[in-house]
Design an enzyme around this catalytic site. Structure first.
Site, PDB file in Angstrom:
ATOM      1  N   ARG A   1       6.073   8.372   5.380  1.00  0.00           N
ATOM      2  CA  ARG A   1       5.321   8.550   4.703  1.00  0.00           C
ATOM      3  C   ARG A   1       3.575   9.343   5.148  1.00  0.00           C
ATOM      4  NH1 ARG A   1       3.924   5.768  -1.243  1.00  0.00           N
ATOM      5  NH2 ARG A   1       2.409   7.784  -1.595  1.00  0.00           N
TER       6      ARG A   1
ATOM      7  N   HIS B   1      11.874   9.158  10.720  1.00  0.00           N
ATOM      8  CA  HIS B   1      11.149   9.150  10.786  1.00  0.00           C
ATOM      9  C   HIS B   1      10.438   8.539  11.946  1.00  0.00           C
ATOM     10  CE1 HIS B   1      10.742  11.378   7.125  1.00  0.00           C
ATOM     11  NE2 HIS B   1      11.445  10.883   6.700  1.00  0.00           N
TER      12      HIS B   1
ATOM     13  N   PRO C   1       2.345  -2.860   2.393  1.00  0.00           N
ATOM     14  CA  PRO C   1       2.105  -4.165   3.161  1.00  0.00           C
ATOM     15  C   PRO C   1       0.569  -4.026   2.612  1.00  0.00           C
ATOM     16  CG  PRO C   1       1.780  -3.246   5.129  1.00  0.00           C
ATOM     17  CD  PRO C   1       1.787  -1.518   3.833  1.00  0.00           C
ATOM     18  N   GLU C   2       0.895  -5.353   2.506  1.00  0.00           N
ATOM     19  CA  GLU C   2      -0.627  -5.756   2.488  1.00  0.00           C
ATOM     20  C   GLU C   2      -1.357  -6.888   3.345  1.00  0.00           C
ATOM     21  OE1 GLU C   2      -2.339  -6.491  -1.801  1.00  0.00           O
ATOM     22  OE2 GLU C   2      -0.092  -5.444  -2.931  1.00  0.00           O
TER      23      GLU C   2
END
Length: 287
Positions: free
Chosen positions: A124, A106, A2-3
DNA sequence: AAGAGGCCCTGATAGC
DNA sequence: TGCTATCAGGGCCTCT
């Protein structure tokens, strides 16, 4: 993932769904994120009411009734899922919850509300959770970050004085959170395209007019992206599983080799690496 | 101080 | 099919 616009979409739906609710239980399944999930993280959250969900830049801030603030950063691949409990009055058993869109490998953190479970998933592990103990410390936490693009502080005077005498290229400055915070790799390219500025132009060579364009277009693009629900690439969805639409408005991002969309421009979109990140630009109309 | 580059991770996809 | 290489909405750290 996300930004700023995508984080804002997450904030809006989170605020709608969990504001005013009591956190009943917290389960940390995997403490390994960018930073270790703090010791006693669960104790700071359990039995607290969520007063409000706010955001600064790409950071979500959960304001709790014990005056603590839980910061969540989604990194590159963090996602938040909310799962409604369909059956009422049966919330003790974790396996009771089910959602077809919920990944599990995850999952790092689960936060239980009445009839609602929040799941944080992050393959990640570049995201993180932090506990800040009061408002003063929260401000301190962010005081090295530059203004958000929406801030009145982010104006052409600020931009041109910051870039004065700087050797570094403008694309890197837009990604530099100490200069302006909230812009990421997609919107940096889009902002420079709209401003007709080549991404590798050095800061010191930007004219006052170009600084003004960056001011205006940063606000414009980010606001527009928020209105359209953010950009959905690589399966970004909001927390109830709805995709955003702004990716349909990309003018340059992921459009390498395609024709420039500007009216009457005969340029082709190119991709070049700048500081190890892809930059997309029109080789003709960006100067 | 400013700037370049590496690193933290996993997964998807492309190419051989 | 199975390997290798490359790439991905971020940000922190170190070195020069």
């Amino acid at each position: 993932m996300p930004e700023l616009p995508e984080v804002e979409i997450v904030r809006q739906s989170l605020n709608k769904k969990i504001k005013g609710k009591i956190i009943q239980k917290v389960i940390v399944k995997n403490r390994n994120l960018r930073f270790k999930v703090p010791i006693r993280f669960e104790d700071f959250l359990e039995n607290q009411k969520v007063i409000k969900v706010k955001r600064f830049s790409k950071y979500l801030n959960l304001f709790l009734s014990n005056n603590c603030i839980c910061i969540i950063h989604l990194g590159m691949s963090g996602t938040i899922h909310l799962i409604q409990n369909k059956k009422k009055n049966k919330i003790t058993n974790v396996s009771f919850y089910h959602s077809p869109i919920l990944p599990s490998k995850h999952n790092h953190i689960e936060i239980f509300f009445e009839n609602l479970k929040l799941v944080y998933n992050d393959p990640r592990r570049f995201g993180f959770f932090e506990i800040i103990e009061n408002l003063k410390l929260l401000n301190k936490r962010f005081d090295k970050l530059g203004p958000e693009p929406f801030s009145s502080k982010f104006n052409s005077n600020y931009i041109s004085s910051f870039l004065k005498n700087k050797q570094k290229n403008i694309k890197s400055f837009l990604l530099d959170q100490n200069f302006v915070s909230g812009i990421g790799n997609i919107y940096a390219s889009e902002i420079l395209y709209l401003s007709k500025i080549k991404p590798f132009k050095k800061g010191k060579y930007l004219t006052k007019e170009e600084c003004k364009k960056i001011e205006i277009n940063s606000k414009k693009i980010l606001l527009d992206a928020i209105k359209k629900g953010g950009s959905s690439i690589r399966n970004f969805k909001n927390i109830i599983g709805k995709e955003g639409n702004f990716q349909k408005n990309f003018k340059v991002y992921q459009r390498e080799g395609l024709k420039c969309k500007r009216f009457n421009c005969r340029g082709i979109i190119e991709r070049k690496n700048i500081s190890n990140r892809s930059s997309f630009f029109c080789n003709f109309c960006q100067k």
